[in-house]
Design a protein around this motif. Sequence first.
Motif, PDB file in Angstrom:
ATOM      1  N   MET A 258       0.830  -1.671  -0.154  1.00 14.47           N
ATOM      2  CA  MET A 258       0.192  -0.387  -0.084  1.00 14.47           C
ATOM      3  C   MET A 258       0.477   1.531  -0.241  1.00 14.47           C
ATOM      4  N   ALA A 259       0.583   2.160  -0.680  1.00 15.50           N
ATOM      5  CA  ALA A 259       0.942   3.839  -1.385  1.00 15.50           C
ATOM      6  C   ALA A 259       1.078   3.956   0.127  1.00 15.50           C
ATOM      7  N   THR A 260       1.851   5.031   0.543  1.00 12.69           N
ATOM      8  CA  THR A 260       1.873   6.038   1.437  1.00 12.69           C
ATOM      9  C   THR A 260       0.522   7.175   1.301  1.00 12.69           C
ATOM     10  N   VAL A 261      -0.240   7.198   2.502  1.00 15.49           N
ATOM     11  CA  VAL A 261      -1.494   8.389   1.595  1.00 15.49           C
ATOM     12  C   VAL A 261      -1.287   9.337   2.699  1.00 15.49           C
ATOM     13  N   ASN A 262      -0.868  10.877   1.681  1.00  7.85           N
ATOM     14  CA  ASN A 262      -0.769  12.437   3.136  1.00  7.85           C
ATOM     15  C   ASN A 262      -2.401  12.583   3.706  1.00  7.85           C
ATOM     16  N   TYR A 263      -2.507  12.689   4.146  1.00  9.17           N
ATOM     17  CA  TYR A 263      -3.870  13.785   4.240  1.00  9.17           C
ATOM     18  C   TYR A 263      -4.991  14.470   3.395  1.00  9.17           C
ATOM     19  N   TYR A 264      -4.009  15.384   2.978  1.00  7.01           N
ATOM     20  CA  TYR A 264      -4.597  16.256   1.505  1.00  7.01           C
ATOM     21  C   TYR A 264      -4.653  14.821   0.270  1.00  7.01           C
TER      22      TYR A 264
ATOM     23  N   VAL B 271      -9.445  15.228   8.052  1.00  7.82           N
ATOM     24  CA  VAL B 271     -10.843  15.840   8.589  1.00  7.82           C
ATOM     25  C   VAL B 271     -10.248  17.181   9.659  1.00  7.82           C
ATOM     26  N   GLU B 272      -9.609  16.751  10.774  1.00  9.90           N
ATOM     27  CA  GLU B 272      -9.159  17.471  11.444  1.00  9.90           C
ATOM     28  C   GLU B 272      -8.529  18.517  10.718  1.00  9.90           C
ATOM     29  N   LYS B 273      -7.303  18.250   9.929  1.00  4.12           N
ATOM     30  CA  LYS B 273      -6.674  19.453   9.773  1.00  4.12           C
ATOM     31  C   LYS B 273      -6.790  19.941   8.685  1.00  4.12           C
TER      32      LYS B 273
END
Length: 99
Positions: free
Chosen positions: A1-7, A45-47
Amino acid sequence: MATVNYYDVIIRPVVTEKSMSETTDKKYTFLVHPEANKFQIKDAVEKMFDGVKVASVHTINNQGKNKRRGATVGKTAATKKAIVKLTADSKDIELFAGL
């Protein structure tokens, strides 16, 4: 699984009659990355929205449908939706305020 950033987690909000009626209960629906888990969705969502605290996250996986156009057979893309419920003392998400 690739790294998923918050954006990259939240793709777009889901604007339907049912999802808009749930905004009064502080429930918001988003189309999210298919590999994102509930913890990543909560952090995103919080960020992304100031003053928002997430109480719970429910996810729904929608499989792609089979489609035909003449002799050509294909599938639509699989999607993932998340219903995010905010705490009672949390601010509302301003994205849905004008709709």
